[in-house]
Write a protein that holds these residues in place. Structure first.
Motif, PDB file in Angstrom:
ATOM      1  N   PRO A  14       0.830  -1.205   0.000  1.00  0.00           N
ATOM      2  CA  PRO A  14       0.000   0.000   0.000  1.00  0.00           C
ATOM      3  C   PRO A  14       0.865   1.256   0.000  1.00  0.00           C
ATOM      4  O   PRO A  14       1.860   1.346   0.709  1.00  0.00           O
ATOM      5  CB  PRO A  14      -0.803  -0.116   1.302  1.00  0.00           C
ATOM      6  N   ASN A  15       0.475   2.201  -0.826  1.00  0.00           N
ATOM      7  CA  ASN A  15       1.227   3.440  -0.987  1.00  0.00           C
ATOM      8  C   ASN A  15       0.359   4.598  -0.514  1.00  0.00           C
ATOM      9  O   ASN A  15      -0.818   4.700  -0.903  1.00  0.00           O
ATOM     10  CB  ASN A  15       1.600   3.601  -2.464  1.00  0.00           C
ATOM     11  N   VAL A  16       0.909   5.463   0.331  1.00  0.00           N
ATOM     12  CA  VAL A  16       0.081   6.498   0.958  1.00  0.00           C
ATOM     13  C   VAL A  16      -0.483   7.478  -0.062  1.00  0.00           C
ATOM     14  O   VAL A  16      -1.607   7.966   0.092  1.00  0.00           O
ATOM     15  CB  VAL A  16       0.856   7.228   2.068  1.00  0.00           C
ATOM     16  N   ALA A  17       0.277   7.777  -1.127  1.00  0.00           N
ATOM     17  CA  ALA A  17      -0.237   8.692  -2.149  1.00  0.00           C
ATOM     18  C   ALA A  17      -1.392   8.056  -2.908  1.00  0.00           C
ATOM     19  O   ALA A  17      -2.396   8.709  -3.214  1.00  0.00           O
ATOM     20  CB  ALA A  17       0.881   9.082  -3.118  1.00  0.00           C
ATOM     21  N   ARG A  18      -1.270   6.763  -3.205  1.00  0.00           N
ATOM     22  CA  ARG A  18      -2.340   6.090  -3.933  1.00  0.00           C
ATOM     23  C   ARG A  18      -3.554   5.848  -3.028  1.00  0.00           C
ATOM     24  O   ARG A  18      -4.694   5.865  -3.491  1.00  0.00           O
ATOM     25  CB  ARG A  18      -1.826   4.786  -4.545  1.00  0.00           C
ATOM     26  N   MET A  19      -3.320   5.619  -1.733  1.00  0.00           N
ATOM     27  CA  MET A  19      -4.443   5.509  -0.797  1.00  0.00           C
ATOM     28  C   MET A  19      -5.205   6.836  -0.735  1.00  0.00           C
ATOM     29  O   MET A  19      -6.443   6.862  -0.742  1.00  0.00           O
ATOM     30  CB  MET A  19      -3.936   5.115   0.598  1.00  0.00           C
ATOM     31  N   TYR A  20      -4.477   7.928  -0.699  1.00  0.00           N
ATOM     32  CA  TYR A  20      -5.103   9.253  -0.683  1.00  0.00           C
ATOM     33  C   TYR A  20      -5.910   9.467  -1.959  1.00  0.00           C
ATOM     34  O   TYR A  20      -7.028   9.993  -1.931  1.00  0.00           O
ATOM     35  CB  TYR A  20      -4.013  10.317  -0.528  1.00  0.00           C
ATOM     36  N   GLU A  38      -9.572   0.911   2.706  1.00  0.00           N
ATOM     37  CA  GLU A  38     -10.850   0.448   3.253  1.00  0.00           C
ATOM     38  C   GLU A  38     -10.711   0.066   4.726  1.00  0.00           C
ATOM     39  O   GLU A  38     -11.641   0.260   5.518  1.00  0.00           O
ATOM     40  CB  GLU A  38     -11.393  -0.723   2.440  1.00  0.00           C
ATOM     41  N   LYS A  39      -9.546  -0.470   5.107  1.00  0.00           N
ATOM     42  CA  LYS A  39      -9.318  -0.781   6.520  1.00  0.00           C
ATOM     43  C   LYS A  39      -9.317   0.499   7.358  1.00  0.00           C
ATOM     44  O   LYS A  39      -9.858   0.529   8.462  1.00  0.00           O
ATOM     45  CB  LYS A  39      -7.999  -1.539   6.686  1.00  0.00           C
ATOM     46  N   VAL A  40      -8.705   1.551   6.811  1.00  0.00           N
ATOM     47  CA  VAL A  40      -8.727   2.837   7.515  1.00  0.00           C
ATOM     48  C   VAL A  40     -10.155   3.353   7.617  1.00  0.00           C
ATOM     49  O   VAL A  40     -10.592   3.841   8.677  1.00  0.00           O
ATOM     50  CB  VAL A  40      -7.826   3.861   6.794  1.00  0.00           C
ATOM     51  N   GLY A 197      -5.125   1.909  15.614  1.00  0.00           N
ATOM     52  CA  GLY A 197      -5.592   1.090  14.510  1.00  0.00           C
ATOM     53  C   GLY A 197      -5.181   1.651  13.160  1.00  0.00           C
ATOM     54  O   GLY A 197      -4.751   0.909  12.263  1.00  0.00           O
ATOM     55  N   VAL A 198      -5.303   2.962  13.012  1.00  0.00           N
ATOM     56  CA  VAL A 198      -4.882   3.600  11.766  1.00  0.00           C
ATOM     57  C   VAL A 198      -3.373   3.448  11.574  1.00  0.00           C
ATOM     58  O   VAL A 198      -2.900   3.131  10.477  1.00  0.00           O
ATOM     59  CB  VAL A 198      -5.283   5.085  11.773  1.00  0.00           C
ATOM     60  N   ALA A 199      -2.622   3.642  12.659  1.00  0.00           N
ATOM     61  CA  ALA A 199      -1.164   3.512  12.567  1.00  0.00           C
ATOM     62  C   ALA A 199      -0.759   2.108  12.123  1.00  0.00           C
ATOM     63  O   ALA A 199       0.184   1.935  11.334  1.00  0.00           O
ATOM     64  CB  ALA A 199      -0.526   3.856  13.904  1.00  0.00           C
ATOM     65  N   LYS A 200      -1.470   1.094  12.604  1.00  0.00           N
ATOM     66  CA  LYS A 200      -1.130  -0.287  12.232  1.00  0.00           C
ATOM     67  C   LYS A 200      -1.336  -0.526  10.741  1.00  0.00           C
ATOM     68  O   LYS A 200      -0.567  -1.252  10.100  1.00  0.00           O
ATOM     69  CB  LYS A 200      -1.955  -1.269  13.054  1.00  0.00           C
ATOM     70  N   VAL A 201      -2.361   0.091  10.159  1.00  0.00           N
ATOM     71  CA  VAL A 201      -2.572  -0.044   8.713  1.00  0.00           C
ATOM     72  C   VAL A 201      -1.429   0.607   7.951  1.00  0.00           C
ATOM     73  O   VAL A 201      -0.864   0.020   7.022  1.00  0.00           O
ATOM     74  CB  VAL A 201      -3.919   0.587   8.301  1.00  0.00           C
ATOM     75  N   TYR A 202      -1.074   1.814   8.353  1.00  0.00           N
ATOM     76  CA  TYR A 202      -0.017   2.534   7.637  1.00  0.00           C
ATOM     77  C   TYR A 202       1.370   1.937   7.897  1.00  0.00           C
ATOM     78  O   TYR A 202       2.277   2.121   7.082  1.00  0.00           O
ATOM     79  CB  TYR A 202      -0.047   4.022   7.990  1.00  0.00           C
ATOM     80  N   SER A 207       4.582   4.509   4.099  1.00  0.00           N
ATOM     81  CA  SER A 207       4.983   5.426   5.162  1.00  0.00           C
ATOM     82  C   SER A 207       4.115   5.188   6.379  1.00  0.00           C
ATOM     83  O   SER A 207       2.914   4.914   6.250  1.00  0.00           O
ATOM     84  CB  SER A 207       4.853   6.890   4.721  1.00  0.00           C
ATOM     85  N   SER A 208       4.708   5.300   7.562  1.00  0.00           N
ATOM     86  CA  SER A 208       3.966   5.129   8.802  1.00  0.00           C
ATOM     87  C   SER A 208       3.260   6.425   9.181  1.00  0.00           C
ATOM     88  O   SER A 208       3.754   7.520   8.913  1.00  0.00           O
ATOM     89  CB  SER A 208       4.911   4.698   9.928  1.00  0.00           C
ATOM     90  N   PHE A 209       2.112   6.268   9.826  1.00  0.00           N
ATOM     91  CA  PHE A 209       1.337   7.413  10.270  1.00  0.00           C
ATOM     92  C   PHE A 209       1.720   7.788  11.695  1.00  0.00           C
ATOM     93  O   PHE A 209       1.874   6.914  12.557  1.00  0.00           O
ATOM     94  CB  PHE A 209      -0.158   7.069  10.216  1.00  0.00           C
ATOM     95  N   VAL A 210       1.870   9.089  11.922  1.00  0.00           N
ATOM     96  CA  VAL A 210       2.226   9.597  13.247  1.00  0.00           C
ATOM     97  C   VAL A 210       1.048  10.419  13.771  1.00  0.00           C
ATOM     98  O   VAL A 210       0.748  11.498  13.244  1.00  0.00           O
ATOM     99  CB  VAL A 210       3.498  10.468  13.200  1.00  0.00           C
TER     100      VAL A 210
END
Length: 265
Positions: A14-20, A38-40, A197-202, A207-210
């Motif tokens: 999963p790529n954060v830009a493509r998820m966005y 979808e998990k987010v 939960g969101v952090a675990k997806v990323y 890239s990890s979510f902070v």
């Protein structure tokens, strides 16, 4: 997008830009991106609203700066081109889009390569000195004049150990008086129980979510004069007249603001 996949791009991660892009309703994403997004959305159904609000905030903030006379913009962590990009909101301005994702660079150049006022550069927000010193950036942006620097939905992918305050301070020192920073950042105050939960997806993405609190996000504007209405949830930043503003009074969930560089900055 499949016919434009550059060498080395891992479509199964999963790529954060493509998820966005998926949150925004775009088509430049792959199954792994959609599944992660979808998990987010299962954890935070309003994440799609947040992405759309962030895009709308870009338009209002860039429009405000353009009306104030700024005609050059540095958009760091620009992501995949979509509707209402900076160069569309501020036609005629010189715009440099910066991203560290090879897929973003390839796709962006394919879509925007014919615009003489638009430059697309590879760079990483965690190394701001390299961005500021990049020859293509220096050729497009005159740092002796006011510039709009955009950090939209990017700093929540920068962990504390990479010194986000130091990153922004480096950018601020390069910005002439009259320049402005436009920054948005997801906040955890309204839904603290969802952050892990969101952090675990990323953590499984590019890239990890902070997760940061509103107070921590406001600190990112240290050294800038924050313009009215301050650092607020995105829909509350200078909404268009007659626009309904959702999620009022629930706390900080996705903050944005605009900070000016003063003569003493």
């Amino acid at each position: 997008m499949a016919d434009q996949i550059p060498e080395g791009v891992q479509t199964h991660i999963p790529n954060v830009a493509r998820m966005y892009d998926y949150y925004l309703g775009g088509k430049d994403n792959f199954p792994a991106d959609r599944q992660a997004a979808e998990k987010v959305l299962e954890i935070i159904p309003e994440a799609r609203h947040g992405a759309l609000a962030n895009r709308a905030f870009l338009g209002r903030a860039v429009g405000f700066l353009a009306e104030s006379g700024i005609d050059q913009f540095l958009d760091i962590g620009a992501g995949l081109p979509t509707q209402n990009n900076v160069h569309q909101v501020a036609p005629g301005a010189r715009v440099v889009y910066v991203d560290n994702d090879p897929a973003v660079l390839v796709h962006g150049r394919a879509l925007l390569g014919t615009n003489d006022n638009v430059t697309i550069v590879e760079g990483d927000v965690r190394r701001p000195g390299e961005i500021l010193g990049h020859p293509d950036v220096r050729a497009a942006i005159d740092f002796d004049r006011p510039v709009g620097v955009l950090l939209l939905a990017i700093m929540h992918f920068v962990p504390d150990e990479d010194d986000p305050l130091g990153i922004i301070a480096t950018l601020r020192r390069a910005m002439a008086p009259g320049s402005h920073l436009v920054l948005s950042h997801a906040a955890v105050d309204a839904r603290p129980e969802a952050s892990d939960g969101v952090a675990k997806v990323y953590d499984r993405a590019s890239s990890s979510f902070v997760g940061r609190t509103g107070k921590e996000i406001v600190r990112l504007f240290d050294g800038f004069d924050v313009v009215e209405p301050g650092v607020v949830n995105l829909p509350e930043w200078r909404p268009e007249p007659g626009t309904a503003v959702p999620y009022r009074n629930i706390g900080s969930y996705f903050l944005g603001g605009v900070g000016a560089v003063s003569d003493g900055g």
